[in-house]
Design a protein around this motif. Sequence first.
Motif, PDB file in Angstrom:
ATOM      1  N   GLU A  36       2.790  13.240  -6.886  1.00 46.82           N
ATOM      2  CA  GLU A  36       2.159  13.530  -5.593  1.00 46.82           C
ATOM      3  C   GLU A  36       2.580  14.935  -5.111  1.00 46.82           C
ATOM      4  OE1 GLU A  36      -0.045  11.689  -3.696  1.00 46.82           O
ATOM      5  OE2 GLU A  36      -0.163  10.049  -5.180  1.00 46.82           O
TER       6      GLU A  36
ATOM      7  N   GLN B 260      -4.030   9.205   1.960  1.00 44.64           N
ATOM      8  CA  GLN B 260      -4.768   7.946   2.095  1.00 44.64           C
ATOM      9  C   GLN B 260      -3.912   6.806   1.563  1.00 44.64           C
ATOM     10  OE1 GLN B 260      -7.761   7.619   3.335  1.00 44.64           O
ATOM     11  NE2 GLN B 260      -8.450   9.747   3.435  1.00 44.64           N
TER      12      GLN B 260
ATOM     13  N   THR C  86      -3.319   3.571  -0.660  1.00 41.42           N
ATOM     14  CA  THR C  86      -3.938   3.007  -1.869  1.00 41.42           C
ATOM     15  C   THR C  86      -3.075   1.878  -2.401  1.00 41.42           C
ATOM     16  OG1 THR C  86      -4.859   3.505  -4.044  1.00 41.42           O
ATOM     17  CG2 THR C  86      -2.787   4.591  -3.503  1.00 41.42           C
TER      18      THR C  86
ATOM     19  N   SER D 297       0.845  -1.187   0.000  1.00 39.64           N
ATOM     20  CA  SER D 297       0.000   0.000   0.000  1.00 39.64           C
ATOM     21  C   SER D 297       0.885   1.242   0.000  1.00 39.64           C
ATOM     22  CB  SER D 297      -0.883  -0.067   1.255  1.00 39.64           C
ATOM     23  OG  SER D 297      -1.580   1.128   1.413  1.00 39.64           O
ATOM     24  N   GLN D 298       0.491   2.228  -0.779  1.00 40.29           N
ATOM     25  CA  GLN D 298       1.247   3.481  -0.871  1.00 40.29           C
ATOM     26  C   GLN D 298       0.375   4.632  -0.393  1.00 40.29           C
ATOM     27  OE1 GLN D 298       4.323   3.774  -1.861  1.00 40.29           O
ATOM     28  NE2 GLN D 298       4.705   1.767  -2.785  1.00 40.29           N
ATOM     29  N   PRO D 299       0.962   5.640   0.228  1.00 41.39           N
ATOM     30  CA  PRO D 299       0.165   6.818   0.563  1.00 41.39           C
ATOM     31  C   PRO D 299      -0.061   7.671  -0.687  1.00 41.39           C
ATOM     32  CG  PRO D 299       2.422   7.158   1.247  1.00 41.39           C
ATOM     33  CD  PRO D 299       2.361   5.759   0.677  1.00 41.39           C
ATOM     34  N   THR D 300      -1.239   8.255  -0.786  1.00 42.90           N
ATOM     35  CA  THR D 300      -1.516   9.149  -1.917  1.00 42.90           C
ATOM     36  C   THR D 300      -2.395  10.291  -1.453  1.00 42.90           C
ATOM     37  OG1 THR D 300      -2.317   9.309  -4.196  1.00 42.90           O
ATOM     38  CG2 THR D 300      -3.590   7.908  -2.701  1.00 42.90           C
ATOM     39  N   LEU D 301      -2.273  11.413  -2.140  1.00 47.82           N
ATOM     40  CA  LEU D 301      -3.146  12.558  -1.847  1.00 47.82           C
ATOM     41  C   LEU D 301      -4.392  12.532  -2.732  1.00 47.82           C
ATOM     42  CD1 LEU D 301      -0.424  15.348  -1.538  1.00 47.82           C
ATOM     43  CD2 LEU D 301      -1.629  14.190   0.317  1.00 47.82           C
TER      44      LEU D 301
END
Lengths: 301, 301, 301, 301
Positions: free
Chosen positions: B30, B19, B21, A18-22
Amino acid sequence: MPLTEDQIAEIAELRSVSQPTLRATAPGMEQHLYTAHEVLDHGFVRVIDYMGDDAAIVQAARVSYGAGTRKSRDDSGLIRYLMRHWHSTPFEMCEIKLHVKLPVFVARQWIRHRTANVNEYSARYSILDREFYIPAPEQLAAQSTVNNQGRGEVLTGEEAARVLEFLKADAGRAYDHYEQMLSQEGQQGLARELARMNLPANIYTQWYWKVDLHNLFHFLRLRADAHAQYEIRVYAEAICNIVADWVPAAYAAFEDYRLGGANLSGKALDCVRRMVRGEQVTQETSGMSKGEWREFEALLS
Amino acid sequence: MPLTEDQIAEIAELRSVSQPTLRATAPGMEQHLYTAHEVLDHGFVRVIDYMGDDAAIVQAARVSYGAGTRKSRDDSGLIRYLMRHWHSTPFEMCEIKLHVKLPVFVARQWIRHRTANVNEYSARYSILDREFYIPAPEQLAAQSTVNNQGRGEVLTGEEAARVLEFLKADAGRAYDHYEQMLSQEGQQGLARELARMNLPANIYTQWYWKVDLHNLFHFLRLRADAHAQYEIRVYAEAICNIVADWVPAAYAAFEDYRLGGANLSGKALDCVRRMVRGEQVTQETSGMSKGEWREFEALLS
Amino acid sequence: MPLTEDQIAEIAELRSVSQPTLRATAPGMEQHLYTAHEVLDHGFVRVIDYMGDDAAIVQAARVSYGAGTRKSRDDSGLIRYLMRHWHSTPFEMCEIKLHVKLPVFVARQWIRHRTANVNEYSARYSILDREFYIPAPEQLAAQSTVNNQGRGEVLTGEEAARVLEFLKADAGRAYDHYEQMLSQEGQQGLARELARMNLPANIYTQWYWKVDLHNLFHFLRLRADAHAQYEIRVYAEAICNIVADWVPAAYAAFEDYRLGGANLSGKALDCVRRMVRGEQVTQETSGMSKGEWREFEALLS
Amino acid sequence: MPLTEDQIAEIAELRSVSQPTLRATAPGMEQHLYTAHEVLDHGFVRVIDYMGDDAAIVQAARVSYGAGTRKSRDDSGLIRYLMRHWHSTPFEMCEIKLHVKLPVFVARQWIRHRTANVNEYSARYSILDREFYIPAPEQLAAQSTVNNQGRGEVLTGEEAARVLEFLKADAGRAYDHYEQMLSQEGQQGLARELARMNLPANIYTQWYWKVDLHNLFHFLRLRADAHAQYEIRVYAEAICNIVADWVPAAYAAFEDYRLGGANLSGKALDCVRRMVRGEQVTQETSGMSKGEWREFEALLS
């Protein structure tokens, strides 16, 4: 079983990181990502990527309508309004990318929807796998006696066995010869771009298919319809389930206005008005042809 | 300053919430999300969402070419190969959604690129802001004397002041009257869908614009070109900077093959072959018209 | 009067030279060729070329349905069937090319229909004429009090005079200054691509617009609708008249199923079924929101 | 022989009836109308309709460039200019409608060109004919040893006979079984939409295909290219011959700039500049990869 162990392992790996994204994320869609939903005997649909959610539709609509939009209207109501009045552009602001494995004759219907991006496995470049769609017994049906473009009774017993034998044997033999034509053990063999012509339309192919939500709804309205051929309809239904989790409000509006709705002609509307006022309307007094009247009656019952 | 304090606060808020993802994420992109890149005097470009990265292009190409693709070829080399041979569909697998604020006359050029999704602020529904593009002094240029479709010398002194005064005064007056036509204090006023017709083409509008990477490159090739009108070129350049951070390998290939490349006709290729062999070629012996030869010479020098 | 004497002479010349052709010809359309149908105060629509007729739609459908099509079904019935069941591709086999002169704010709505080919007069390259749309008295209307996107009462007396004066004076002044900015008598002047930004959205532009019949019907359904802005609706209506002469059977089907028809949601269909059975349905028992119910009631009355 | 006697009679009838029209006509194209140009063993291309000619391209360009266009520039020069500078919209003002009979595997490549209108014969609705593409001896080739996506040496003797036997026998058997599955003499048989899945990709289908000239040129550039698969290239070449008679000036420009031209990257342009100045450039000093350099060298020799 459509997936190899390698593919299952690859999916598990993709789902573990899982990667963080805005960006906007749709929790219901994250559940689907990469997972293969099985369709037919060897096919599948799986989500590779998506852009946007219900809120993105609303956000785009608010760019259009700006300060004039009443802030109090809830998102779901606005989405229903947009769907009802054919405001298509806000729905185009969502995008989905699917990986689909499907028989060639289904792919040929599917590709007629032109407003989408496609990368198909190239049988000019690579060798196709030995995988053919063979209908399940309950799908082996005779020609419809009322519809030139549909199925009637399901075949049973010897008649089912007769056609099934043709389908299985011909597919197997065609693939054997495809392999033998390609084969280069002591023989030159034929170029892949030529040998593929021996393969029947029930062989499986696969592609990446990317489409915006508006055009996807258009596809689903036609292909999840009861009159669509079963073999493409099951793909459309699998996608409907995915979309319902991705953009629940938009899907609910689509279900009510498009899947569950109907388009009435001016003549049909006029009949409805008369019938609601208590008038007895018949085909003769409707102004419609017999075919139209039959469809109209079916709609009202 | 194109952004209000409210907008700056909204951007800060959007940028503060990350979040998880499972989707492909592009770290370079990003960084850009939601942030407004200022263009012209009141305009901006900002990324609202994106789908895919360099790896997504490669992944789509591998679906097409399947097992036949040599796994060892590195992604960047494959991307260059795809660009060189006009394999456009893998680039269509990436998508970007931008929020753009731009003068109406720029929007009118921009919208001619049809393969994109657009939601524009509706002046039928809402009231436009008092914001006009007034060229900076170094952009106030006379008509080109050699090109019907371009600029020549920069105006200076009184001549610059003369035209600037027209642009400023007319825009201001048109907006005053727009407001007075809409005004309903003791007066009926005119419907918004009519009053807007008084506004000049340098008023700012805004839209959400969503496009796939292949079609974006097509847009950028034409609009980041030196012959494009300055006012749209600066938007294209701002987008180029964003794309370079999003899909570095694809952008590098685009830069080399499209922005920095050129299309040679059969005649021009023939001349190149002769010149490389040492032959002296002139316009007369080139088979080209004077205009073509001039462009050809410029290309080679 | 939208046409100059030169233009009238050119049209007369074009209409005087008839050529033999083996292609399908539509006699009703030949009558329209080149002739300008006046729209608004300076605008027009005129047919430059067309491809196909009602028979071409049928012919394309028969390619699709081949020997299975009952030959006895008459063309008009088949066209109605195709329209009713959203078979869009046969209608795409007809094409029309129009020359349209229209105000810029109308052109901006029009261009949002992307599936068409357009060549617009370039104000970057050429100088626009001094022609502005000034609404006729009966079109000077106030903002609607119930619809954010529409007109209400027509202005009269001093209020009408007040806004009319703004529109006329600002257009005239903007054009004077446009000319003075371009002017090079003893002054450098400004490049055309810049000077044009001073012109308001009611100036006239013109373009060639080419579209297939399916997409034209989509345009006409939205733009000939009572909710479309008057200034684009009159263009749509002028085109409707032309299409009715070109493909009478297809236009009749379009009129019944699209222009005069309506899309009912699943909820609305359910209400209709209950009402036809004699049940009294109210908004409360309909499952619809107040807005939907209001639209539904309007449809049935 | 691809045409039946009935078809030949129908073509003769269509060609015997000439109608007067005020539209632009292209004499060279009238010669082609309806006539079938044979392609492969059972296929053909024939023109059903067309819109516009070279003059229509020029006319559309003049709408765009208006009074600014020098009237003296001859049409052919203007068309070359438009082609050179990628002004695509004037070419979109011409349209062609073709009736094509082609093997399914060719149709599958063809349909990837999305900007066109298509009506294909429906094997869901109707029964396909017993017609298969069987390559001529000189087209039976082995896989290329250097290109994953192409052919190498032509097969001869026993090896040719071996693969030919597979292709012929499998096609014949598949069709026999298709018929037997459909057959209803004393048996129910299978619905057409299912039975068709038994047919191999070398069976012939047919469609109406309508496209504008710009997009047709794009199709032809890719499919008349030496790297295109032979079986689609022969269709492209047949269409090239037709287009050359329809719009001779546009076709000549296309031939020089697209078919005979090439796109050079920035790196390649730089090498050309150095080579023209007399410098000896090698792959090592070119900045190109080996693959690119190989293609570059091939272009210059």
